[in-house]
Design an enzyme around this catalytic site. Structure first.
Site, PDB file in Angstrom:
ATOM      1  N   ALA A 177      -0.586   5.542  -4.674  1.00 58.15           N
ATOM      2  CA  ALA A 177      -1.029   4.149  -4.634  1.00 58.15           C
ATOM      3  C   ALA A 177       0.099   3.209  -4.232  1.00 58.15           C
ATOM      4  O   ALA A 177      -0.134   2.196  -3.561  1.00 58.15           O
ATOM      5  CB  ALA A 177      -1.581   3.740  -5.997  1.00 58.15           C
ATOM      6  N   GLU A 178       1.327   3.533  -4.635  1.00 65.58           N
ATOM      7  CA  GLU A 178       2.465   2.658  -4.365  1.00 65.58           C
ATOM      8  C   GLU A 178       2.969   2.773  -2.924  1.00 65.58           C
ATOM      9  O   GLU A 178       3.254   1.772  -2.271  1.00 65.58           O
ATOM     10  CB  GLU A 178       3.608   2.971  -5.333  1.00 65.58           C
TER      11      GLU A 178
END
Length: 343
Positions: free
Chosen positions: A232-233
């Site tokens: 996600a990052e």
């Protein structure tokens, strides 16, 4: 090729050498290459072949079973065996009796030998490369060990672990530092990570997998949650930087890098060790426990929300802030995490 391996081959043996000492080579096998000048088959499938060599001229060879494909003009390799080595005195008139035990296309054998040679050369080159890499690694470890104290690759993070018993030690990836269970799952994690970002180098894939498994275990976190968070990052982009200035795989903010005194926030091991520490710190705060399994789903969600939007925003709204980015962030991580744990 199988018969060649099974037979007592005498490499480099020539007809001239056999003529000089025929009894010495009785029962020995050797190879000839030449052209089939003629065939004389018998009713039982055996026969004679008139075989023309470059070095020794033309000779007649006996074969117990002539292959159907064998035709005059074919360039072949023949595997021969010396069946008679002369009388008791070792003398022989002309050429000792020979029998062909195998025949094959010279082109096919040449091709197989070329492939075998290439494989051997590749193995030798690979061993040399591995040895060079081993020597480079030894030198790198020597330099690391002699590095100044300000280099975190050779000393502990200046923060206490959450259990309060030891410090988190950073260092180069060493497979032997991992627990037996971490080593067992290392290939699966590495394959998943490398497949997710195929641009990662082999070294980067090793470093990322090592850091996730080692520091997740040391800080009592589920490495699958860390994998989902990194996706996600940054999607496993080592040099990723956000518009807000967050850096690296797990997107550390400048103030966090300063707090942890990281020397290189883009280094996979430093970046992930720091990010896993911060996630664990927040999870302990919300779960009021240092044990990962004590945390509820809601507490995991608060941890992720605070990592994205800050602890102040979570406190202000009493839960996940109503920010579109944060809500999408939490949903994405939990979706991936549930997939990874099989739910």
């Amino acid at each position: 090729m199988a018969l060649r391996r099974a037979s007592p081959i005498v490499w480099g043996l020539t007809l001239e050498k056999i003529r000089e000492a025929p009894s010495t080579f009785k029962g020995k096998a050797f190879e000839l290459e030449g052209t089939i000048a003629g065939l004389s088959p018998s009713n039982d499938g055996s026969g004679l072949m008139i075989f023309k060599t470059v070095a020794s001229g033309t000779l007649t060879l006996r074969m117990s079973q002539l292959p159907v494909w064998l035709q005059p003009g074919a360039i072949v390799r023949v595997l021969c065996i010396v069946t008679e080595g002369g009388d008791n005195s070792g003398l022989v008139v002309g050429l000792p009796e020979l029998e062909v035990i195998a025949v094959a296309s010279a082109l096919d054998i040449n091709s197989l030998e070329a492939r075998w040679k290439a494989e051997q050369e590749y193995k030798i080159a690979l061993r040399k490369q591995q040895e060079q890499e081993r020597l480079k690694e030894q030198e790198r470890l020597r330099v690391t060990a002699a590095a100044p104290r300000g280099n975190l690759s050779s000393r502990a993070l200046p923060v206490k672990s959450l259990a309060g018993k030891k410090q988190i030690v950073l260092g180069p990836p060493r497979f032997e530092d991992l627990s037996a269970s971490a080593r067992a799952v290392f290939p699966a994690y590495r394959g998943y990570i490398k497949n997710h970002n195929k641009r990662l180098s082999e070294t980067q894939a090793d470093q990322i997998t090592y850091a996730i498994l080692r520091y997740s275990e040391e800080m009592d976190m589920d490495p699958r949650l860390i994998v989902a968070t990194v996706i996600a990052e940054s999607d496993f982009k080592v040099q990723d930087r956000s518009h807000a200035g967050a850096m690296g795989l797990i997107q550390l903010m400048p103030d966090e890098v300063e707090r942890l005194r990281l020397t290189n926030p883009y280094d996979p091991i430093q970046n992930l060790a720091g990010g896993i520490f911060l996630l664990k710190e927040r999870l302990n705060k919300y779960s009021k426990s240092s044990t990962y399994t004590d945390a509820t789903l809601e507490q995991l969600i608060l941890t992720l929300a605070s990592y994205n939007a800050g602890e102040g925003a979570v406190k202000k709204y009493g839960g996940v802030p109503p920010y579109r980015e944060t809500q999408g962030y939490v949903k994405k991580i939990m979706r991936i995490y549930k997939e990874l744990i099989g739910q």
